[in-house]
Design a protein around this motif. Structure first.
Motif, mmCIF file in Angstrom:
data_model
loop_
_atom_site.group_PDB
_atom_site.id
_atom_site.type_symbol
_atom_site.label_atom_id
_atom_site.label_comp_id
_atom_site.label_asym_id
_atom_site.label_seq_id
_atom_site.Cartn_x
_atom_site.Cartn_y
_atom_site.Cartn_z
ATOM 1 N N LYS A 2 -3.764 -6.820 -2.029
ATOM 2 C CA LYS A 2 -4.126 -8.207 -1.732
ATOM 3 C C LYS A 2 -5.362 -8.240 -0.840
ATOM 4 O O LYS A 2 -5.624 -7.313 -0.084
ATOM 5 N N VAL A 3 -6.101 -9.304 -0.979
ATOM 6 C CA VAL A 3 -7.321 -9.485 -0.197
ATOM 7 C C VAL A 3 -6.987 -10.359 1.002
ATOM 8 O O VAL A 3 -6.447 -11.456 0.860
ATOM 9 N N VAL A 4 -7.281 -9.862 2.191
ATOM 10 C CA VAL A 4 -7.047 -10.595 3.430
ATOM 11 C C VAL A 4 -8.391 -10.660 4.143
ATOM 12 O O VAL A 4 -8.997 -9.637 4.429
ATOM 13 N N GLU A 9 -6.020 -4.988 1.425
ATOM 14 C CA GLU A 9 -4.875 -4.286 1.983
ATOM 15 C C GLU A 9 -3.981 -3.830 0.848
ATOM 16 O O GLU A 9 -3.730 -4.577 -0.098
ATOM 17 N N MET A 10 -3.502 -2.580 0.940
ATOM 18 C CA MET A 10 -2.596 -2.066 -0.073
ATOM 19 C C MET A 10 -1.544 -1.189 0.585
ATOM 20 O O MET A 10 -1.748 -0.688 1.688
ATOM 21 N N SER A 11 -0.449 -1.001 -0.122
ATOM 22 C CA SER A 11 0.632 -0.181 0.414
ATOM 23 C C SER A 11 0.276 1.296 0.304
ATOM 24 O O SER A 11 -0.686 1.680 -0.354
ATOM 25 N N ASP A 12 1.087 2.143 0.957
ATOM 26 C CA ASP A 12 0.858 3.590 0.892
ATOM 27 C C ASP A 12 0.968 4.091 -0.542
ATOM 28 O O ASP A 12 0.205 4.946 -0.973
ATOM 29 N N GLU A 13 1.932 3.575 -1.277
ATOM 30 C CA GLU A 13 2.142 4.012 -2.663
ATOM 31 C C GLU A 13 0.952 3.638 -3.539
ATOM 32 O O GLU A 13 0.507 4.416 -4.370
ATOM 33 N N GLU A 14 0.405 2.452 -3.342
ATOM 34 C CA GLU A 14 -0.766 2.038 -4.119
ATOM 35 C C GLU A 14 -1.985 2.890 -3.750
ATOM 36 O O GLU A 14 -2.777 3.262 -4.614
ATOM 37 N N ALA A 15 -2.123 3.232 -2.485
ATOM 38 C CA ALA A 15 -3.286 3.993 -2.039
ATOM 39 C C ALA A 15 -3.255 5.426 -2.563
ATOM 40 O O ALA A 15 -4.285 5.983 -2.913
#
Length: 51
Positions: A2-4, A9-15
């Protein structure tokens, strides 16, 4: 993801693009035990045969 404000910002799993599993821990433990057993056999067997 998501864009903040102006950053993403992304989760650890996405990264990491993967699911972190516990399989690596078991592979390392088993390989360590097998290595110790093999190296012990290489050292002990010749010592017993030289008597």
């Amino acid at each position: 993801m998501k864009v903040v404000d102006n950053h993403v910002e992304m989760s650890d799993e996405e990264a990491s693009s993967a699911v972190k599993g516990h399989g690596v821990r078991y592979v390392l433990a088993i390989s360590l035990i097998l290595t110790i057993l093999l190296m012990s056999a290489v050292w002990i067997i010749p010592a017993l045969l030289d008597r």
